[in-house]
Scaffold this active site. Structure first.
Site, PDB file in Angstrom:
ATOM      1  N   GLU A  40       0.859  -1.177   0.000  1.00  0.00           N
ATOM      2  CA  GLU A  40       0.000   0.000   0.000  1.00  0.00           C
ATOM      3  C   GLU A  40       0.900   1.234   0.000  1.00  0.00           C
ATOM      4  O   GLU A  40       2.010   1.209   0.529  1.00  0.00           O
ATOM      5  CB  GLU A  40      -0.857  -0.045   1.262  1.00  0.00           C
ATOM      6  CG  GLU A  40      -1.764   1.142   1.508  1.00  0.00           C
ATOM      7  CD  GLU A  40      -2.427   1.065   2.879  1.00  0.00           C
ATOM      8  OE1 GLU A  40      -3.501   1.650   3.032  1.00  0.00           O
ATOM      9  OE2 GLU A  40      -1.857   0.430   3.803  1.00  0.00           O
ATOM     10  N   LYS A 107      -9.798   0.867  -1.618  1.00  0.00           N
ATOM     11  CA  LYS A 107      -9.902   0.293  -0.279  1.00  0.00           C
ATOM     12  C   LYS A 107     -11.282   0.536   0.330  1.00  0.00           C
ATOM     13  O   LYS A 107     -11.756   1.679   0.403  1.00  0.00           O
ATOM     14  CB  LYS A 107      -8.809   0.907   0.597  1.00  0.00           C
ATOM     15  CG  LYS A 107      -8.698   0.355   2.005  1.00  0.00           C
ATOM     16  CD  LYS A 107      -7.559   1.077   2.721  1.00  0.00           C
ATOM     17  CE  LYS A 107      -7.334   0.607   4.132  1.00  0.00           C
ATOM     18  NZ  LYS A 107      -6.282   1.403   4.795  1.00  0.00           N
ATOM     19  N   CYS A 143      -4.539  -3.542   3.568  1.00  0.00           N
ATOM     20  CA  CYS A 143      -4.225  -3.167   4.953  1.00  0.00           C
ATOM     21  C   CYS A 143      -5.379  -3.423   5.921  1.00  0.00           C
ATOM     22  O   CYS A 143      -5.658  -4.573   6.266  1.00  0.00           O
ATOM     23  CB  CYS A 143      -3.765  -1.714   4.986  1.00  0.00           C
ATOM     24  SG  CYS A 143      -2.832  -1.264   6.485  1.00  0.00           S
TER      25      CYS A 143
END
Length: 291
Positions: A40, A107, A143
């Site tokens: 990321e 995300k 993440c």
């Protein structure tokens, strides 16, 4: 399938980070990698204003990654930032195929935790993504997504045998242990290989000590039975690893959590059928599997 984990430490200079990506990808391709996974925020580290560096998927940074992927003949996965249209940016994982195709995963779960409020500057996505590397379907998470098992089972039901998780994990008490446990748990939940690639600890001590989630290293690959295939220390490292995808079919036969799952809606009886959302994802499998 041969996968490379590129545990780098991004700077605040997208051009320098693109050069790092190019060198690492060429190295991994020379060692036979088919898929190269970066963290990321590969485009630019956290802890600096992100809006000025955000670009669309047809912008120069993403095109540069595509050129690297095409030249090396591999699929490259790397975190970047794209405009959201509401004054914020999106935390995007770019998937660049060797044929020039580019897609992005925005995300879904934003890191509003441990004193950090990602949603102030980042708009959430709402669509899971899978893509193909040869005959293998690969899912994407980012993440903080790793704390949400439903996304991983969604991706598995769309055919994912491998799920990549580009990450820039925050430091703090217990955080490394949480990262290790979550990476393994999601592999067990979804009976997939989970390739969780983090930012290395920044060599700049001031950046490493900041409140921003700039990385703790410890990238790891976990197989569908929860066994570690690879685990890195906290420093910069690029290496390649072979995934025995026969283990996915074996796990789904012996550890049939996807087939055995029963949904427990609040206030209702146990539902043995897939939820509406799951059914929609399965019906869209052909669309979702395309690069």
């Amino acid at each position: 399938m041969r996968v490379a984990m590129a545990q780098i430490s991004s700077t605040d200079d997208p051009n320098a980070n693109l050069a790092t990506l190019r060198t690492a990808t060429e190295d991994a391709a020379a060692r036979g990698a088919e898929l190269v996974v970066f963290p990321e925020a590969t485009m630019c580290r956290f802890g600096v204003p992100l809006k000025p560096i955000a670009e669309d998927l047809d912008g120069p940074w993403a095109r540069g990654v595509s050129e690297v992927a095409a030249s090396a003949g591999v699929t490259v996965v790397a975190g970047m930032f794209t405009p959201s249209g509401d004054g914020r940016v999106r935390n995007t994982v770019l998937v660049a195929q060797p044929d020039g195709t580019r897609v992005g995963y925005h995300k879904i779960h934003l890191f509003d935790a441990f004193g950090f409020t990602e949603s102030k500057n980042v708009a959430p996505g709402d669509e899971p993504l899978t893509f193909r590397v040869g005959e293998v379907t690969v899912g994407v998470a980012t993440c903080y997504d790793i704390r949400f098992p439903a996304l991983f089972t969604h991706l598995a039901r769309r055919g994912a045998e491998v799920i990549v998780v580009p990450t820039s994990w925050g430091s703090g008490p217990g955080k490394l242990r949480q990262w290790e446990v979550l990476s393994s748990a999601r592999a067990l939940d979804s009976t997939t290989f989970v390739v969780a690639v983090g930012q290395a600890v920044p060599p700049d001590e001031e950046v490493a000590a900041s409140a921003a989630p700039t990385g703790i290293g410890h990238s790891q690959i976990t197989d569908p039975f929860g066994t570690l295939v690879a685990a890195y220390p906290d420093s910069i490292r690029i290496d390649v690893h072979d995934l025995d995808l026969a283990l996915v079919e074996k796990a789904r036969g012996q550890l049939a959590v996807l087939a055995n799952e029963r949904h427990l809606p609040v206030g209702g009886a146990v539902d043995t059928d897939l939820t509406t959302a799951d059914a929609r994802l399965r019906e869209s499998d052909d669309r979702g599997r395309k690069p």
